[in-house]
Design an enzyme around this catalytic site. Structure first.
Site, short mmCIF file in Angstrom:
data_model
loop_
_atom_site.label_atom_id
_atom_site.label_comp_id
_atom_site.label_asym_id
_atom_site.label_seq_id
_atom_site.Cartn_x
_atom_site.Cartn_y
_atom_site.Cartn_z
N CYS A 1 44.79 -60.07 -77.17
CA CYS A 1 43.90 -60.76 -78.11
C CYS A 1 44.28 -62.24 -78.26
O CYS A 1 44.09 -63.01 -77.32
CB CYS A 1 43.84 -60.02 -79.43
N HIS B 1 43.59 -54.41 -78.88
CA HIS B 1 44.93 -54.22 -79.48
C HIS B 1 45.52 -52.85 -79.13
O HIS B 1 45.47 -51.94 -79.96
CB HIS B 1 44.82 -54.33 -81.00
N GLU C 1 48.41 -51.85 -79.30
CA GLU C 1 49.57 -51.53 -80.13
C GLU C 1 49.18 -50.79 -81.41
O GLU C 1 50.06 -50.34 -82.14
CB GLU C 1 50.37 -52.80 -80.44
N1 GLN Z 1 40.32 -64.67 -83.20
C1 GLN Z 1 41.73 -64.82 -83.04
C2 GLN Z 1 42.10 -66.12 -82.34
O1 GLN Z 1 41.28 -66.91 -82.03
C3 GLN Z 1 42.32 -63.66 -82.27
C4 GLN Z 1 42.22 -62.39 -83.08
C5 GLN Z 1 43.26 -61.38 -82.79
O2 GLN Z 1 44.29 -61.64 -82.15
N2 GLN Z 1 43.04 -60.18 -83.28
O3 GLN Z 1 43.24 -66.37 -82.11
#
Ligand code: GLN
Length: 199
Positions: free
Chosen positions: A79, A174, A176
């Site tokens: 992410c 995610h 995890e």
């Molecule tokens: N939207 C977040 C970003 O731009 C990422 C979100 C996340 O890691 N769950 O960093």
């Protein structure tokens, strides 16, 4: 057994450390440049890429991390971590520090207000036949991949959400938080392969 460092400046690093330890791996938080010295692989967790990038600079971790990744350190970004690994980001904040290691272009917060967070079952052939239940939280999408990048998973809409480029792994979701440890096991396989090749 490979030693995995988890960038522990912000975001859900504890969950990654827990998942790695459940698999019997050695997992350590990385906060200082010297924490990087003895690791065979690094995970950059989810969180907020703008904040994590600034903290990487404040803790003088950005340059050593870039150098280790360039030298072939297996690295997995989830992410926000995927955003930090990308060569290009459509909508990075001005001056947002990035590691720019993977030949991919990502779009931050690609799924808009309606579907900012959602869960879905993904087909991930690299992990076997069983679908992978994936949790997306204000996730990025991968909009472009270079020739050396393997697409590991897509949403039904066609959005690319998991990629691999040699020892670099990126997931928009995610792994995890679900208890399905197959992505962590997959990353451990990458680090063990790199570790065996280097020793
Ligand atoms: N939207 C977040 C970003 O731009 C990422 C979100 C996340 O890691 N769950 O960093």
């Amino acid at each position: 057994m490979a030693r995995i460092g988890v960038l522990a400046l912000q975001g859900d690093f504890r969950e990654h450390i827990g998942a790695l330890r459940r698999l019997g791996a050695e997992a350590h938080p990385v906060r200082l440049p010297q924490d990087l010295e003895r690791v065979d692989g690094v995970i950059i967790p989810g969180g907020e890429s703008t904040v994590m990038g600034k903290l990487m600079v404040a803790y003088a971790l950005d340059q050593p991390l870039r150098e280790r990744i360039q030298a072939g350190l297996p690295t997995w970004g989830t992410c926000a971590g995927l955003i930090l690994l990308a060569r290009a980001t459509d909508n990075a904040l001005l001056g947002q520090p990035l590691l720019a290691a993977m030949d991919i272009r990502v779009c931050r917060n690609a799924f808009g207000a309606q579907r900012e967070s959602f869960e879905t079952d993904l087909r991930v052939p690299a992990l076997g036949d069983q679908p992978y239940h994936a949790v997306f939280i204000r996730a990025p999408s991968v909009d472009e991949v270079g020739t050396g990048v393997e697409v590991l998973a897509r949403l039904e809409s066609g959005h690319i959400v998991a990629v691999r480029q040699g020892p670099l792994l990126g997931t928009a979701f995610h792994p995890e938080v679900t208890g399905d440890l197959r992505f962590h096991a997959y990353f451990l396989g990458i680090t063990q392969g790199a570790h065996a090749a280097a020793h």
